[in-house]
Write a protein that holds these residues in place. Structure first.
Motif, PDB file in Angstrom:
ATOM      1  N   TYR A   1      33.008 -14.233  -2.451  1.00  0.00           N
ATOM      2  CA  TYR A   1      32.116 -13.674  -3.409  1.00  0.00           C
ATOM      3  C   TYR A   1      31.240 -12.382  -2.893  1.00  0.00           C
ATOM      4  CZ  TYR A   1      28.489 -13.504  -6.985  1.00  0.00           C
ATOM      5  OH  TYR A   1      27.654 -12.678  -7.978  1.00  0.00           O
ATOM      6  N   VAL A   2      30.723 -12.792  -1.756  1.00  0.00           N
ATOM      7  CA  VAL A   2      30.073 -11.690  -1.012  1.00  0.00           C
ATOM      8  C   VAL A   2      30.598 -10.228  -0.807  1.00  0.00           C
ATOM      9  CG1 VAL A   2      28.723 -11.088   1.060  1.00  0.00           C
ATOM     10  CG2 VAL A   2      28.239 -13.230   0.040  1.00  0.00           C
ATOM     11  N   LYS A   3      31.967 -10.523  -0.163  1.00  0.00           N
ATOM     12  CA  LYS A   3      32.803  -9.538  -0.008  1.00  0.00           C
ATOM     13  C   LYS A   3      33.227  -8.696  -1.180  1.00  0.00           C
ATOM     14  CE  LYS A   3      36.660 -10.298   2.445  1.00  0.00           C
ATOM     15  NZ  LYS A   3      37.824 -11.027   2.919  1.00  0.00           N
ATOM     16  N   THR A   4      33.220  -9.476  -2.495  1.00  0.00           N
ATOM     17  CA  THR A   4      33.720  -8.517  -3.510  1.00  0.00           C
ATOM     18  C   THR A   4      32.698  -8.097  -4.706  1.00  0.00           C
ATOM     19  OG1 THR A   4      34.279 -10.548  -4.547  1.00  0.00           O
ATOM     20  CG2 THR A   4      36.084  -9.801  -3.457  1.00  0.00           C
ATOM     21  N   ASN A   5      31.395  -8.780  -4.225  1.00  0.00           N
ATOM     22  CA  ASN A   5      30.460  -8.477  -5.189  1.00  0.00           C
ATOM     23  C   ASN A   5      29.859  -7.139  -4.860  1.00  0.00           C
ATOM     24  OD1 ASN A   5      27.350  -8.560  -6.233  1.00  0.00           O
ATOM     25  ND2 ASN A   5      28.395 -10.026  -7.406  1.00  0.00           N
TER      26      ASN A   5
ATOM     27  N   ASN B   1      26.582  -6.044  -5.153  1.00  0.00           N
ATOM     28  CA  ASN B   1      25.291  -6.259  -4.627  1.00  0.00           C
ATOM     29  C   ASN B   1      25.228  -6.094  -3.031  1.00  0.00           C
ATOM     30  OD1 ASN B   1      22.684  -6.140  -4.550  1.00  0.00           O
ATOM     31  ND2 ASN B   1      22.455  -8.332  -5.282  1.00  0.00           N
ATOM     32  N   ASN B   2      24.227  -5.639  -2.401  1.00  0.00           N
ATOM     33  CA  ASN B   2      24.102  -5.348  -1.235  1.00  0.00           C
ATOM     34  C   ASN B   2      23.370  -6.394  -0.372  1.00  0.00           C
ATOM     35  OD1 ASN B   2      24.616  -3.720   1.153  1.00  0.00           O
ATOM     36  ND2 ASN B   2      22.768  -3.246   1.283  1.00  0.00           N
ATOM     37  N   LYS B   3      22.511  -7.452  -1.046  1.00  0.00           N
ATOM     38  CA  LYS B   3      21.782  -8.288  -0.509  1.00  0.00           C
ATOM     39  C   LYS B   3      21.967  -9.764  -1.140  1.00  0.00           C
ATOM     40  CE  LYS B   3      17.747  -6.885   0.469  1.00  0.00           C
ATOM     41  NZ  LYS B   3      16.148  -6.665   0.229  1.00  0.00           N
ATOM     42  N   PHE B   4      22.012 -10.815  -0.190  1.00  0.00           N
ATOM     43  CA  PHE B   4      22.268 -12.078  -0.634  1.00  0.00           C
ATOM     44  C   PHE B   4      21.377 -13.151  -0.256  1.00  0.00           C
ATOM     45  CE2 PHE B   4      25.826  -9.628  -1.322  1.00  0.00           C
ATOM     46  CZ  PHE B   4      26.502  -9.897  -2.568  1.00  0.00           C
ATOM     47  N   ILE B   5      20.851 -14.178  -0.753  1.00  0.00           N
ATOM     48  CA  ILE B   5      20.270 -15.487  -0.481  1.00  0.00           C
ATOM     49  C   ILE B   5      21.220 -16.538  -0.363  1.00  0.00           C
ATOM     50  CG2 ILE B   5      18.476 -16.930  -0.578  1.00  0.00           C
ATOM     51  CD1 ILE B   5      16.862 -14.866  -2.090  1.00  0.00           C
ATOM     52  N   VAL B   6      21.557 -17.111   0.829  1.00  0.00           N
ATOM     53  CA  VAL B   6      22.684 -17.903   1.151  1.00  0.00           C
ATOM     54  C   VAL B   6      22.269 -19.206   1.158  1.00  0.00           C
ATOM     55  CG1 VAL B   6      24.837 -18.586   2.247  1.00  0.00           C
ATOM     56  CG2 VAL B   6      24.075 -16.062   2.104  1.00  0.00           C
TER      57      VAL B   6
ATOM     58  N   GLN C   1      30.245 -10.693   9.750  1.00  0.00           N
ATOM     59  CA  GLN C   1      31.603 -10.059  10.198  1.00  0.00           C
ATOM     60  C   GLN C   1      32.083  -9.537   8.968  1.00  0.00           C
ATOM     61  OE1 GLN C   1      33.420 -13.094  12.742  1.00  0.00           O
ATOM     62  NE2 GLN C   1      32.414 -12.403  14.465  1.00  0.00           N
ATOM     63  N   GLU C   2      32.246 -10.409   7.909  1.00  0.00           N
ATOM     64  CA  GLU C   2      33.118  -9.853   6.865  1.00  0.00           C
ATOM     65  C   GLU C   2      32.446  -8.448   6.152  1.00  0.00           C
ATOM     66  OE1 GLU C   2      36.301 -10.393   5.908  1.00  0.00           O
ATOM     67  OE2 GLU C   2      36.584 -12.597   7.275  1.00  0.00           O
ATOM     68  N   VAL C   3      31.313  -8.701   6.097  1.00  0.00           N
ATOM     69  CA  VAL C   3      30.386  -7.578   5.350  1.00  0.00           C
ATOM     70  C   VAL C   3      29.069  -7.249   6.193  1.00  0.00           C
ATOM     71  CG1 VAL C   3      30.734  -8.414   2.969  1.00  0.00           C
ATOM     72  CG2 VAL C   3      29.194  -9.563   4.176  1.00  0.00           C
ATOM     73  N   PRO C   4      29.503  -6.298   7.202  1.00  0.00           N
ATOM     74  CA  PRO C   4      28.363  -6.079   8.084  1.00  0.00           C
ATOM     75  C   PRO C   4      27.264  -5.106   7.638  1.00  0.00           C
ATOM     76  CG  PRO C   4      30.695  -4.797   8.816  1.00  0.00           C
ATOM     77  CD  PRO C   4      30.809  -5.827   7.544  1.00  0.00           C
ATOM     78  N   GLU C   5      27.784  -4.523   6.509  1.00  0.00           N
ATOM     79  CA  GLU C   5      26.788  -3.505   6.030  1.00  0.00           C
ATOM     80  C   GLU C   5      25.864  -4.217   5.003  1.00  0.00           C
ATOM     81  OE1 GLU C   5      30.033  -4.197   2.821  1.00  0.00           O
ATOM     82  OE2 GLU C   5      29.836  -4.150   5.100  1.00  0.00           O
ATOM     83  N   LYS C   6      25.937  -5.564   4.600  1.00  0.00           N
ATOM     84  CA  LYS C   6      25.221  -5.998   3.624  1.00  0.00           C
ATOM     85  C   LYS C   6      24.097  -7.067   4.334  1.00  0.00           C
ATOM     86  CE  LYS C   6      28.425  -6.111   0.076  1.00  0.00           C
ATOM     87  NZ  LYS C   6      29.415  -6.710  -0.941  1.00  0.00           N
ATOM     88  N   ILE C   7      23.157  -7.154   3.537  1.00  0.00           N
ATOM     89  CA  ILE C   7      21.753  -8.064   4.081  1.00  0.00           C
ATOM     90  C   ILE C   7      22.069  -9.586   3.698  1.00  0.00           C
ATOM     91  CG2 ILE C   7      19.415  -8.378   3.820  1.00  0.00           C
ATOM     92  CD1 ILE C   7      19.260  -5.240   3.572  1.00  0.00           C
ATOM     93  N   LEU C   8      22.061 -10.648   4.568  1.00  0.00           N
ATOM     94  CA  LEU C   8      22.144 -11.759   4.323  1.00  0.00           C
ATOM     95  C   LEU C   8      21.045 -12.481   4.807  1.00  0.00           C
ATOM     96  CD1 LEU C   8      26.012 -12.196   5.752  1.00  0.00           C
ATOM     97  CD2 LEU C   8      25.160 -11.771   3.248  1.00  0.00           C
ATOM     98  N   ILE C   9      20.555 -13.451   3.840  1.00  0.00           N
ATOM     99  CA  ILE C   9      19.159 -14.206   3.950  1.00  0.00           C
ATOM    100  C   ILE C   9      19.300 -15.722   3.942  1.00  0.00           C
ATOM    101  CG2 ILE C   9      16.834 -14.168   3.488  1.00  0.00           C
ATOM    102  CD1 ILE C   9      17.106 -11.529   1.900  1.00  0.00           C
TER     103      ILE C   9
END
Length: 313
Positions: free
Chosen positions: A223-227, A229-234, A246-254
């Motif tokens: 989902y994070v790979k294909t969505n 949006n650039n920022k996710f709370i997991v 590793q799959e989305v190095p450009e995105k922000i994961l919280i």
């Protein structure tokens, strides 16, 4: 420390080749272990991968019930686990003797169990499922057939909501996924209002209601790979963030915050973190601790796992 870790990794890779071994690791393992694994995945992926293994030794970097599942599927192979104490709070919430009594009290029910349970519980089941395929498995059962679902009541409630099926739920849960704080999650979202909340279905209902996406660990990564949006709370065990990043190095994961104050301000599984790179090396070197499943239990447990894998194709 960095040199020591690099050296350990090299020695593990050499041993793996020498002993014709394969390392399967769950997403919740520490980053160093994930990095030297042949395959990293969720429970369904790991079960499917275990069936393909042609190595002599399977080192399972995860918790006990996962290694048991690999042994059930590969009786002729040696299955080893870095630390036998790496259990599971959810699996422990369903003792076989009490669950047998529960089943006996409802003899007309088909028994569906979440893969996060012991071999003995699987042996008492009709079908096993994972968070990836639980909805599909439940929907495969005839509508007039009553269902017992165990051991995770939170996943069970989520399935009931998704399918509309009534199910008799065992009162079990995962302490990691029940550790998320709704109040703290709301505060984090206020700080990051542009972040999308995603959650694992083992989480409590009030956490799931905040999520834009609910799914397995593999599903969350996809989902994070294909969505867009650039920022996710997991909201799942924080170990997933390594592979996800590793799959989305450009995105922000919280990481979703836990109720307790701790060093990572997130929810971590103490059992998953019992395995270490040193223990992986020692385990492979000595080929112990070895997972043993009594043959009578293994044969009974194999049937519901095979039914799950067939329905998951």
């Amino acid at each position: 420390m960095e040199w020591r870790m690099k050296n350990l990794k090299e020695r593990i890779l050499e041993l793996k080749k020498e002993k014709n071994a394969v390392i399967l690791a769950h997403y919740y393992q520490e980053a160093d272990i994930q990095d030297i694994a042949d395959y990293v995945g969720d429970s369904l992926g790991l079960s499917q991968e275990a069936m393909k293994v042609d190595a002599d030794i399977i080192l399972f970097a995860g918790v006990h019930f996962m290694a048991e599942t690999a042994k059930i599927l590969n009786p002729t192979k040696k299955v080893i686990l870095p630390d036998l104490k790496a259990g599971c709070s959810l699996a422990e919430s369903c003792p076989p003797d009490l669950f047998k009594q529960f089943i006996d009290q409802h003899p007309d029910h088909i028994v569906i169990t979440y893969v996060n349970c012991s071999a003995e519980i699987k042996a008492l089941s009709d079908i096993v499922c994972t968070s990836s395929n639980a909805v599909k498995i439940v929907e495969s059962v005839l509508k007039d057939r009553p269902i017992i679902f165990a051991p995770d009541k939170n996943l069970g409630k989520y399935i009931i909501e998704k399918t509309g099926r009534e199910m008799l739920l065992w009162d079990g849960s995962c302490v990691v996924h029940e550790a998320f704080s709704l109040d703290k999650l709301i505060e984090v979202h206020k700080l990051h209002p542009d972040a999308t909340i995603i959650a694992h279905p083992e989480s409590e209902t009030h956490i799931l209601k905040t999520a834009s996406y609910i799914g397995s660990t593999a599903g969350m990564i996809e989902y994070v790979k294909t969505n867009s949006n650039n920022k996710f709370i997991v909201a799942t065990e924080a170990g997933i963030l390594h592979k996800m990043q590793q799959e989305v190095p450009e995105k922000i994961l919280i990481p979703a915050p836990a109720k307790d104050d701790n060093t990572c301000a997130c929810s971590e599984c103490a059992y998953m973190k019992m395995n270490s790179l040193q223990k992986v090396y020692d385990c492979l070197l000595n080929e112990t601790p070895e997972i043993v499943v009594p043959e009578n239990i293994r044969k009974k447990a194999l049937l519901p796992i095979e039914r799950m894998l067939e329905l998951s194709k």
